[in-house]
Design an enzyme around this catalytic site. Structure first.
Site, PDB file in Angstrom:
ATOM      1  N   ASP A   1       0.781  -1.415   0.075  1.00 42.08           N
ATOM      2  CA  ASP A   1      -0.066  -0.093  -0.080  1.00 42.08           C
ATOM      3  C   ASP A   1       0.837   1.237   0.028  1.00 42.08           C
ATOM      4  OD1 ASP A   1      -2.306  -1.576   0.043  1.00 42.08           O
ATOM      5  OD2 ASP A   1      -2.899  -0.571   1.993  1.00 42.08           O
TER       6      ASP A   1
ATOM      7  N   LYS B   1      -3.869   3.542  -3.088  1.00 40.60           N
ATOM      8  CA  LYS B   1      -4.758   4.003  -2.153  1.00 40.60           C
ATOM      9  C   LYS B   1      -4.073   5.331  -1.581  1.00 40.60           C
ATOM     10  CE  LYS B   1      -7.723   0.439  -0.666  1.00 40.60           C
ATOM     11  NZ  LYS B   1      -7.825  -0.311   0.370  1.00 40.60           N
TER      12      LYS B   1
ATOM     13  N   MET C   1      -7.489   9.265   9.794  1.00 40.44           N
ATOM     14  CA  MET C   1      -7.948   9.715   8.482  1.00 40.44           C
ATOM     15  C   MET C   1      -9.025  10.937   8.904  1.00 40.44           C
ATOM     16  SD  MET C   1      -9.118   6.189   6.911  1.00 40.44           S
ATOM     17  CE  MET C   1      -9.747   5.409   8.401  1.00 40.44           C
TER      18      MET C   1
END
Ligand code: SAH
Length: 515
Positions: free
Chosen positions: A46, A68, A184
């Site tokens: 990732d 991502k 996030m």
């Protein structure tokens, strides 16, 4: 019906290892994670799994970037990723699925594993240091503390604020939990702080926001629930970042260890050859610096080994064997071994080296230097040898194809017969674009030079824009010769140690920034 000729069915060895890469600092991966990484045949990784870990993956492994980044650019959809994992494992491959932090904390690791289970694919999960604990720790905040909090929650900050019913029980977490960490959450920060205050959390509760935690580019800003959204906006803090809310944040004043290291926030360019950069890089990084490796020299064997081979054949005639660099030792011995010889062939001559670092390397090959000069330069070495007597002696000097002539000159002036044989040559690396770009963007605070040729090559590679590229950049040189070369080329020296070793260079850099 089975026949004897039919191949025996072996149980498929294909397996998926879902591994947490840790928060960013590559050394924060677990030992188990690293060992599995070294066995990977397929690696699916990732955006948050640090690229610095890729060097541990076997060269012939297939590397697949799953992408991502903050939900914007997906290299692959989640379905595609799931399918890839299933396909490669079914084909019998050892698949490592590497995810930032811990794979089961907001990493969709659970979904990927469910998919594997559905297809009967074997798997294991290796936890990782999640960015929440790392961010708190690296920002100087103990995530729990007996005097401040008895509970901690990891919360997603990604939830769409316009959603009618939230999965987050804001009324409960606002006051029911001591430390809150939001993943996030940068985009939604105003929404998060408003909700916490609305549901009863004291607006004066301290908050720290940490970006790129545990890496050399970590940044953290502090505020309160009432102010932090403004602070983050003003300081232009972008994802990936974590939001840590709670009284424990106050402890940062005493505990903020990572960002207080002397070279934290300094980006230092190391121009040494890749082979030799590691000690300097490690020592600088230990002090918190962010090192950029921009080797100005690459090493290559000499055009021909014949001159060295000829001298090795009559090594018994020599009284002195002299090494003025670590590279000379390494290349000399590589050829010696290639010729089927070892250090016993060198029993005759006395061995002189230029300094303590060369002496250490020599020891690796089973030899102790007879002479280490007081001053670690060619002149110092010559003086040391002359003091021990060189008149009428034969001296073998394996060294770079192009080197300063001062050492052989002084020896010859003092009556020695010197044979110079090339054992390596410096070649210039082709590509310096990344370094140029960093300099152009003002990203480099200091450049370190550890030899005259690093200076010369560096400036040549920068070309006519060099003055613009180097404006405001500090210059550190290891010794007076390098400094002189740099000064002659028009650079002004900011750091210059008294003793010409890498540790002393680092000490002088520390002194410089402490001033
Ligand atoms: N599985 C990961 C989290 C993935 S969700 C883990 O356990 O850490 C992605 C979010 O993690 C980012 O938006 C950010 O909030 C956080 N994050 C991951 N690495 C980070 C880092 N080095 N510094 C700050 N936040 C980070």
């Amino acid at each position: 019906m089975k026949t004897d000729n039919e191949p025996k069915k072996t149980r498929s060895r294909g397996k998926v290892y879902l591994i947490g890469a840790g928060p960013g600092d590559p050394t924060l991966i677990t030992v188990k994670g690293l060992e599995l990484l070294k066995r990977a045949e397929v690696l699916v990784y990732d955006y948050l799994a640090t690229p610095k870990l890729l060097k541990f993956v076997p060269k012939d492994a297939e590397l697949i970037y799953a992408g991502k980044k903050g939900g914007e650019c997906h290299a692959h959809t989640q379905e595609e990723i799931n399918q890839m994992l299933v396909d490669h494992a079914t084909a019998g491959k050892i698949v490592v699925r590497l995810k930032g932090g811990d794979p089961f904390i907001f990493g969709r690791g659970g979904e990927e594993i469910e998919e594997l289970a559905k297809h009967g694919v074997a798997f294991e999960v290796v936890p990782g240091v999640t960015s929440a604990t790392a961010a708190a720790t690296y920002a100087g905040v103990p995530i729990t503390h007996r005097d401040y909090t008895a509970s901690v929650a990891f919360v997603t900050g990604h939830e769409d604020p316009t959603k009618e019913t939230s999965n987050i029980a804001w009324d409960k977490i606002a006051t029911g939990i001591g430390t809150l960490v939001f993943y996030m959450g940068i985009k939604n920060l105003p929404f998060i702080t408003e909700n916490l205050i609305k549901y009863g959390r004291d607006p004066e509760t301290p908050v720290v926001v940490v970006r790129w935690a545990s890496t050399p580019i970590q940044r953290s800003v502090v505020g309160t629930l009432a102010t932090i959204a403004e602070v983050v906006k003003a300081e232009k803090i972008k994802p990936p970042a974590l939001i840590v809310v709670g009284e424990v944040v106050k402890l940062r004043d005493t505990i903020n260890w990572f960002e207080k290291r002397p070279l934290f926030g300094k980006r230092i360019l190391v121009t040494r050859t890749r082979e030799q950069a590691s000690e300097l890089v490690r020592l600088l990084e230990d002090q918190g610096a962010d090192c950029v490796e921009g080797a100005t020299i690459a090493l290559a064997p000499p055009d021909s080994w014949e001159p060295l081979d000829a001298e090795l054949n009559r090594i018994g005639e020599y009284q002195w064997l002299v090494f003025s660099s670590i590279n000379a030792i390494r290349f000399f011995f590589s050829r010696l071994f290639e010729q089927g010889l070892d250090c016993r062939a060198l029993a005759g001559p006395k061995i002189a080296v230029v300094g303590t670092a060369t002496a250490e390397i020599l020891k690796e090959y089973g030899l102790v230097a007879d002479l280490i000069p007081e001053e670690f330069t060619g002149e110092g070495l010559a003086a040391g040898m002359v003091a021990q007597g060189v008149r009428g002696c034969k001296v073998l000097l394996p060294r770079a194809k192009k080197a300063r002539e001062i050492l052989p000159e002084i020896l010859q002036e003092n009556g020695a017969e010197v044979a110079i044989v090339p054992v390596y040559q410096n070649v210039r690396p082709k590509d310096y674009d990344l370094v140029r770009q960093e300099l152009a963007e003002g990203g480099i605070d200091m450049v370190t030079f550890t030899s005259s040729s690093t200076v010369t090559n560096f400036l040549e590679m920068l070309g006519p824009e060099r003055d613009a590229l180097l404006s405001g950049v500090k210059i550190a040189t290891i010794g007076p010769i390098t400094a002189r070369t740099a000064e002659k080329a028009g650079l002004s020296i900011d750091v210059q140690p008294k003793t010409y070793t890498i540790p002393e260079l680092v000490e002088s850099i520390l002194d410089f920034y402490a001033r």
